[in-house]
Design an enzyme around this catalytic site. Structure first.
Site, PDB file in Angstrom:
ATOM      1  N   ILE A 354       0.839  -1.190   0.000  1.00  0.00           N
ATOM      2  CA  ILE A 354       0.000   0.000   0.000  1.00  0.00           C
ATOM      3  C   ILE A 354       0.877   1.243   0.000  1.00  0.00           C
ATOM      4  O   ILE A 354       2.032   1.203   0.422  1.00  0.00           O
ATOM      5  CB  ILE A 354      -0.958  -0.023   1.225  1.00  0.00           C
ATOM      6  N   CYS A 355       0.335   2.337  -0.530  1.00  0.00           N
ATOM      7  CA  CYS A 355       0.931   3.662  -0.412  1.00  0.00           C
ATOM      8  C   CYS A 355       2.240   3.771  -1.210  1.00  0.00           C
ATOM      9  O   CYS A 355       2.246   3.597  -2.425  1.00  0.00           O
ATOM     10  CB  CYS A 355       1.131   3.987   1.066  1.00  0.00           C
ATOM     11  N   ALA A 356       3.355   4.038  -0.552  1.00  0.00           N
ATOM     12  CA  ALA A 356       4.632   4.221  -1.247  1.00  0.00           C
ATOM     13  C   ALA A 356       5.297   2.913  -1.643  1.00  0.00           C
ATOM     14  O   ALA A 356       6.211   2.903  -2.479  1.00  0.00           O
ATOM     15  CB  ALA A 356       5.589   5.031  -0.364  1.00  0.00           C
ATOM     16  N   TYR A 376       0.137   5.339  -3.764  1.00  0.00           N
ATOM     17  CA  TYR A 376      -0.110   6.683  -3.253  1.00  0.00           C
ATOM     18  C   TYR A 376      -0.144   7.662  -4.426  1.00  0.00           C
ATOM     19  O   TYR A 376       0.737   7.618  -5.299  1.00  0.00           O
ATOM     20  CB  TYR A 376       0.990   7.065  -2.264  1.00  0.00           C
TER      21      TYR A 376
END
Length: 434
Positions: A354-356, A376
């Site tokens: 998830i995200c970065a 992200y």
């Protein structure tokens, strides 16, 4: 909501304002130049101070989101244990280490006191007389009080602070809330005067951003909420986008590895661990490096179950990475973790991030080759294939990716759904008020 035996430790360290130091000549010029002094005095306006009390059985996701979001806004957040020691056993096997004992700061003044929920934590907060006195004085002095989950009914209501006011809480406590002479409403977040209440884990981010608005104003709330990737339609059934559907299977209980490192995003890490443990998966939290303790992105300290060196000896049905810039960079630099992920992918076993982490870990190591992924928003330009980046949760065969803190509960629920089925995912979504 009950407390359970603990396998992970979370400690929280307050963020302090940086002191400015001037040379003697600079100080003199400030004294001479009244205009410069006035501007400097305005810039040095007092930081908003926030108290978050915790106890054995506190709901950790609520506590961590409150800490994270308020610190993003620039608040000086103090986490205080109402127990006899700073370490508390929170729900779902998570341990938190507070900054201080509440008994040591009862004379302190805060702009906001926020009560997390969870059982038996909510009962313990209710029975803490020093906390009751602080919250009542806060109310008398016209400063903000807030509570979520069971805490509005068990604490604020029992203390007589909700009489004649509109308030909300976790659904099973609504009858008790009404018995406190409050007007019980089903809002996800309710503001009545200087008291703000909310419902549960899935409403905590909205609750926290609302309190940023109350403390700092709408502009700051918008500034803080934008990077969170919050849900546009909170309360609706969560959805996932799935391509190349395959069945995720395991022999019995899913064995799931969650690596963490300095700079990992604590909201994302706790959401994944919390939800998957609610589903009864066996979650192993592994720290990179030589120490079990890592410092997360908003200075929450996490102590893993094992080091990655030990975790490497076992096999997993899923390896899933939280985001956070520093954490993702550490993951990408770990030859051991990257090799584990490559073996997972080559075996056609599930892996996710998830995200970065999708652009910083998976992309440069070839783990997105032939796959669609999201990440992200500000980092999606690092993905070679950006055709599906708008999806909040995206599954492509044995790969699952997601966008940021505000999608972390949906991400975790999607993992539950892949292992246990849609019905189980929806059941947990309802229980957590996602």
């Amino acid at each position: 909501m009950a407390a359970s035996s603990c396998h992970r430790y979370f400690s929280v360290t307050p963020l302090f304002c940086t002191k400015l130091h001037f040379s003697t000549s600079r100080r003199t010029s400030l004294l001479v130049n009244r205009r410069s002094f006035s501007i400097s005095a305005t810039m040095a306006s007092p930081t908003k101070k926030v108290l978050i009390p915790v106890a054995h059985g506190t709901e950790p996701f609520e506590a961590v989101v409150m800490i994270d979001v308020l610190r993003r806004a620039g608040a000086d957040v103090t986490v205080a244990s109402v127990e006899n020691q700073v370490g508390v056993d929170a729900c779902h096997g998570i341990k938190m280490v507070a900054d201080t004992l509440l008994s040591d700061i009862t004379d302190s003044v805060f702009d906001l006191i926020m009560l997390p929920g969870g059982l038996p934590g909510g009962e313990t907060l209710k029975n803490c007389k020093p906390l009751e006195n602080m919250v009542k004085k806060q109310d008398t002095d016209g400063r903000l009080n807030a509570a979520i989950c069971c805490a509005p009914a068990l604490a604020l209501g029992t203390w007589g602070l909700l009489e004649g006011k509109k308030a909300t809480c976790y659904p099973v406590f609504m009858e008790k809330l009404g018995a406190t002479c409050a007007t019980a409403v089903e809002s996800r977040v309710e503001i009545d005067g200087r008291i703000v209440t909310s419902r549960g884990p899935g409403t905590t981010m909205e609750f926290s951003v609302t309190l940023v608005d109350q403390l700092f104003g709408k502009e700051k709330a918008a500034e803080v909420s934008a990077p969170l990737v919050m849900r546009p339609n909170p309360g609706d059934d969560y959805t996932i986008t799935e391509l190349n559907q395959i069945k995720w299977s395991c022999e019995s209980t899913p064995q799931i590895l969650v690596p963490i490192a300095d700079g990992s995003e604590e909201m994302e890490a706790v959401a994944i661990i919390d939800v998957l443990r609610r589903a009864k998966a066996n979650v192993v939290v592994a720290a990179l490096g030589n120490s079990l303790e890592v410092v997360a992105s908003r200075k929450v300290k996490l102590v893993a179950d094992v080091l990655l060196d030990e975790a490497e000896k076992s096999s997993y049905d899923l390896i899933v990475l939280p985001g956070g810039l520093g954490g993702a960079e550490a993951f990408a630099s770990s030859e051991k973790l990257v090799n584990m992920l490559k073996k997972q992918a080559e075996s056609n076993k599930p892996y996710g991030a998830i995200c970065a982490s999708p652009p910083l870990v998976f992309e440069p190591h070839g783990l997105l080759k032939g796959k669609k992924a999201t990440a992200y928003p500000a980092m999606c330009n690092k993905l070679s294939d950006q055709s599906h980046i708008e999806h909040r949760v995206l599954v492509d065969g044995n790969l699952i990716t997601s966008r940021g803190p505000g999608t972390s509960l949906e991400f975790a629920l999607a993992i539950v759904e892949k292992f246990y089925g849609r019905e189980k995912g929806l059941q947990l979504a309802k229980a957590t008020l996602v």
